[in-house]
Motif scaffolding. Structure first.
Motif, mmCIF file in Angstrom:
data_model
loop_
_atom_site.group_PDB
_atom_site.id
_atom_site.type_symbol
_atom_site.label_atom_id
_atom_site.label_comp_id
_atom_site.label_asym_id
_atom_site.label_seq_id
_atom_site.Cartn_x
_atom_site.Cartn_y
_atom_site.Cartn_z
ATOM 1 N N LYS A 80 41.859 34.869 51.939
ATOM 2 C CA LYS A 80 42.181 36.156 51.301
ATOM 3 C C LYS A 80 42.227 36.020 49.784
ATOM 4 C CE LYS A 80 44.866 37.916 55.169
ATOM 5 N NZ LYS A 80 46.202 38.252 55.655
ATOM 6 N N LYS A 81 42.799 34.916 49.311
ATOM 7 C CA LYS A 81 42.890 34.692 47.864
ATOM 8 C C LYS A 81 41.504 34.541 47.245
ATOM 9 C CE LYS A 81 47.451 32.533 47.983
ATOM 10 N NZ LYS A 81 48.180 31.260 47.799
ATOM 11 N N VAL A 82 40.619 33.834 47.927
ATOM 12 C CA VAL A 82 39.253 33.658 47.426
ATOM 13 C C VAL A 82 38.553 35.015 47.349
ATOM 14 C CG1 VAL A 82 36.968 32.713 47.977
ATOM 15 C CG2 VAL A 82 38.999 31.252 48.148
ATOM 16 N N MET A 83 38.677 35.809 48.402
ATOM 17 C CA MET A 83 38.015 37.115 48.409
ATOM 18 C C MET A 83 38.622 38.056 47.368
ATOM 19 S SD MET A 83 35.577 36.548 50.399
ATOM 20 C CE MET A 83 34.816 38.154 50.512
ATOM 21 N N THR A 84 39.918 37.969 47.156
ATOM 22 C CA THR A 84 40.570 38.785 46.126
ATOM 23 C C THR A 84 40.074 38.388 44.741
ATOM 24 O OG1 THR A 84 42.525 39.123 47.499
ATOM 25 C CG2 THR A 84 42.805 39.410 45.127
ATOM 26 N N LEU A 85 39.950 37.093 44.507
ATOM 27 C CA LEU A 85 39.440 36.622 43.217
ATOM 28 C C LEU A 85 38.000 37.097 43.025
ATOM 29 C CD1 LEU A 85 39.615 35.045 40.594
ATOM 30 C CD2 LEU A 85 39.128 32.945 41.915
ATOM 31 N N TRP A 86 37.181 36.979 44.053
ATOM 32 C CA TRP A 86 35.794 37.434 43.944
ATOM 33 C C TRP A 86 35.741 38.929 43.615
ATOM 34 C CZ3 TRP A 86 31.356 36.798 42.324
ATOM 35 C CH2 TRP A 86 30.260 37.524 42.758
ATOM 36 N N GLN A 87 36.552 39.711 44.299
ATOM 37 C CA GLN A 87 36.578 41.154 44.038
ATOM 38 C C GLN A 87 37.007 41.457 42.607
ATOM 39 O OE1 GLN A 87 35.389 43.470 46.345
ATOM 40 N NE2 GLN A 87 35.378 44.682 44.476
ATOM 41 N N SER A 88 37.954 40.673 42.101
ATOM 42 C CA SER A 88 38.397 40.894 40.710
ATOM 43 C C SER A 88 37.282 40.583 39.723
ATOM 44 C CB SER A 88 39.657 40.077 40.402
ATOM 45 O OG SER A 88 39.352 38.708 40.271
ATOM 46 N N LEU A 89 36.438 39.602 40.031
ATOM 47 C CA LEU A 89 35.303 39.295 39.165
ATOM 48 C C LEU A 89 34.271 40.425 39.218
ATOM 49 C CD1 LEU A 89 34.809 35.503 39.944
ATOM 50 C CD2 LEU A 89 35.861 36.504 37.902
ATOM 51 N N LEU A 90 34.074 40.990 40.387
ATOM 52 C CA LEU A 90 33.135 42.098 40.524
ATOM 53 C C LEU A 90 33.614 43.335 39.775
ATOM 54 C CD1 LEU A 90 32.220 41.882 44.297
ATOM 55 C CD2 LEU A 90 30.681 41.471 42.371
ATOM 56 N N ASP A 91 34.920 43.532 39.765
ATOM 57 C CA ASP A 91 35.492 44.737 39.143
ATOM 58 C C ASP A 91 35.694 44.595 37.642
ATOM 59 O OD1 ASP A 91 35.557 45.896 41.635
ATOM 60 O OD2 ASP A 91 37.668 45.426 41.994
ATOM 61 N N ALA A 92 35.532 43.382 37.131
ATOM 62 C CA ALA A 92 35.797 43.139 35.698
ATOM 63 C C ALA A 92 34.791 43.842 34.803
ATOM 64 C CB ALA A 92 35.797 41.645 35.417
#
Length: 92
Positions: A80-92
């Motif tokens: 979950k943490k990995v996917m959350t980090l990935w999503q934050s990079l996409l949203d940046a």
């Protein structure tokens, strides 16, 4: 999701992942390092594709991570943490 050119997105994401080394906790460093390994592989593949964009990179990386998770590479909490980090990079 980012609408910027793929090369710019990759450079920006790499920079953000590298910043975790300077300011992250041990847990954040582990998660960022795990994602960075998968990201580097998929990003290099995407850059070699003529039609790749950020959406393509997202799909490829998400599939790659899901395959790894199916092999129990990480605990569910870390997944979950990995996917959350990935999503934050996409949203940046």
């Amino acid at each position: 999701m980012s609408q910027q050119p793929l090369e710019h997105f990759i450079q920006q994401a790499e920079t953000q992942l590298d910043q975790v080394v300077d300011s992250g906790t041990d847990d954040e460093l582990f998660i960022a390092s795990y994602l960075h390994g998968h990201f580097s592989l998929i990003a290099s593949q995407a850059l070699n594709s003529e039609k790749a964009d950020v959406a393509t990179l997202d799909a490829l990386l998400t599939n790659n991570l899901n395959d790894a998770f199916a092999q129990n590479e990480l605990e569910p909490e870390d997944q979950k943490k990995v996917m959350t980090l990935w999503q934050s990079l996409l949203d940046a």
